[in-house]
Scaffold this active site. Sequence first.
Site, PDB file in Angstrom:
ATOM      1  N   LYS A 186       0.837  -1.217   0.000  1.00 24.26           N
ATOM      2  CA  LYS A 186       0.000   0.000   0.000  1.00 24.26           C
ATOM      3  C   LYS A 186       0.868   1.262   0.000  1.00 24.26           C
ATOM      4  CE  LYS A 186      -2.035  -1.222   3.854  1.00 24.26           C
ATOM      5  NZ  LYS A 186      -1.328  -2.495   4.132  1.00 24.26           N
ATOM      6  N   ARG A 212      -9.681   0.542   8.851  1.00 24.58           N
ATOM      7  CA  ARG A 212      -9.183  -0.806   9.074  1.00 24.58           C
ATOM      8  C   ARG A 212     -10.183  -1.668   9.823  1.00 24.58           C
ATOM      9  NH1 ARG A 212      -3.477   0.154   8.841  1.00 24.58           N
ATOM     10  NH2 ARG A 212      -2.269  -1.700   9.178  1.00 24.58           N
ATOM     11  N   ARG A 255      12.046  -5.852   4.425  1.00 24.33           N
ATOM     12  CA  ARG A 255      11.684  -4.433   4.314  1.00 24.33           C
ATOM     13  C   ARG A 255      12.659  -3.538   5.090  1.00 24.33           C
ATOM     14  NH1 ARG A 255       5.783  -2.064   5.383  1.00 24.33           N
ATOM     15  NH2 ARG A 255       5.965  -3.123   7.385  1.00 24.33           N
ATOM     16  N   ARG A 269      11.407  -1.723  10.947  1.00 21.95           N
ATOM     17  CA  ARG A 269      10.302  -1.420  11.863  1.00 21.95           C
ATOM     18  C   ARG A 269      10.184  -2.488  12.950  1.00 21.95           C
ATOM     19  NH1 ARG A 269       5.189   0.155   8.121  1.00 21.95           N
ATOM     20  NH2 ARG A 269       4.174  -1.170   9.663  1.00 21.95           N
ATOM     21  N   ARG A 320      -0.167  -9.578  13.040  1.00 29.92           N
ATOM     22  CA  ARG A 320      -0.798  -8.526  12.214  1.00 29.92           C
ATOM     23  C   ARG A 320      -1.651  -9.151  11.110  1.00 29.92           C
ATOM     24  NH1 ARG A 320       4.233  -5.290  10.408  1.00 29.92           N
ATOM     25  NH2 ARG A 320       2.785  -3.933   9.299  1.00 29.92           N
TER      26      ARG A 320
END
Length: 211
Positions: free
Chosen positions: A13, A88, A122, A155, A166
């Site tokens: 996203k 969400r 990431r 992160r 998640r």
Amino acid sequence: MKLILLGAPGAGKGTQADFIKAALKVPVISTGNLLREAIAQGTELGRQAKSYMDGGKLVPDDLIIGLVKEKLASHDCEQGAIFDGFPRTVAQAEAMESFTDVDAALSIEVPDEAIVHRMAGRRTCPKCHATYHVEGNPPKVEGVCDKCGEKLGIRHDDDPEVVLQRLEVYHAQTEPVKEHYAQLGKLRSVEGIGSVDEIRKRIFDTLGLNV
Ligand code: AP5
């Protein structure tokens, strides 16, 4: 235009929001980035949000809804906005309808196995929020942001155990938001497996933007 980006954590996203922003010339409202900024600044919101985020859980709806409403009221959102990470929950989607209309909700579909791989590689810029992947989308100089030169980081919530949590939260609480927009006739979906540029083209095609 007001566009919602839906998709699992790591679906792309944030990566795709940058391209859509350049094409539509409207700002991105990323609730994840806003919350991380609040944590970095040590605000009351950041203090309240941190433990939820570190554990891979959603921050309570009332904290998020007020944040988005305030951001959307700023003058740079007069021509619209791209919502990355909001709504969400169905409760957030319903609350949003009380203060704005959206044109479309675009879901980027990526299977869970691919998500786990993406999150493991990431790297993010703590300053400008640019996102990279060590294999699929590396920065020009290893460990350094192409856009602002800041040192890249990992992160906290990209820890593999937190990623699984998640994903569980996504399937239980966020997937029903797709059905909400499907019923309103506003849901669009794209397959999110392929190169970053392939996905960008699919999205532009679906939204009728110039590729
Ligand atoms: P948030 O920051 O919104 O995280 P998220 O939705 O889990 O999404 P991500 O930012 O992790 O992923 P993304 O889809 O943007 O993927 P990206 O482009 O980085 O939220 C974090 C937390 O904040 C939540 O857990 C929650 O606690 C809280 N929160 C936020 N909003 C909330 C709300 N509304 N309500 C309640 N709580 C809220 O890409 C991922 C990786 O894949 C990158 O490395 C990228 O380079 C790579 N990649 C991208 N595209 C491709 C591709 N096509 N092929 C290969 N790799 C790719």
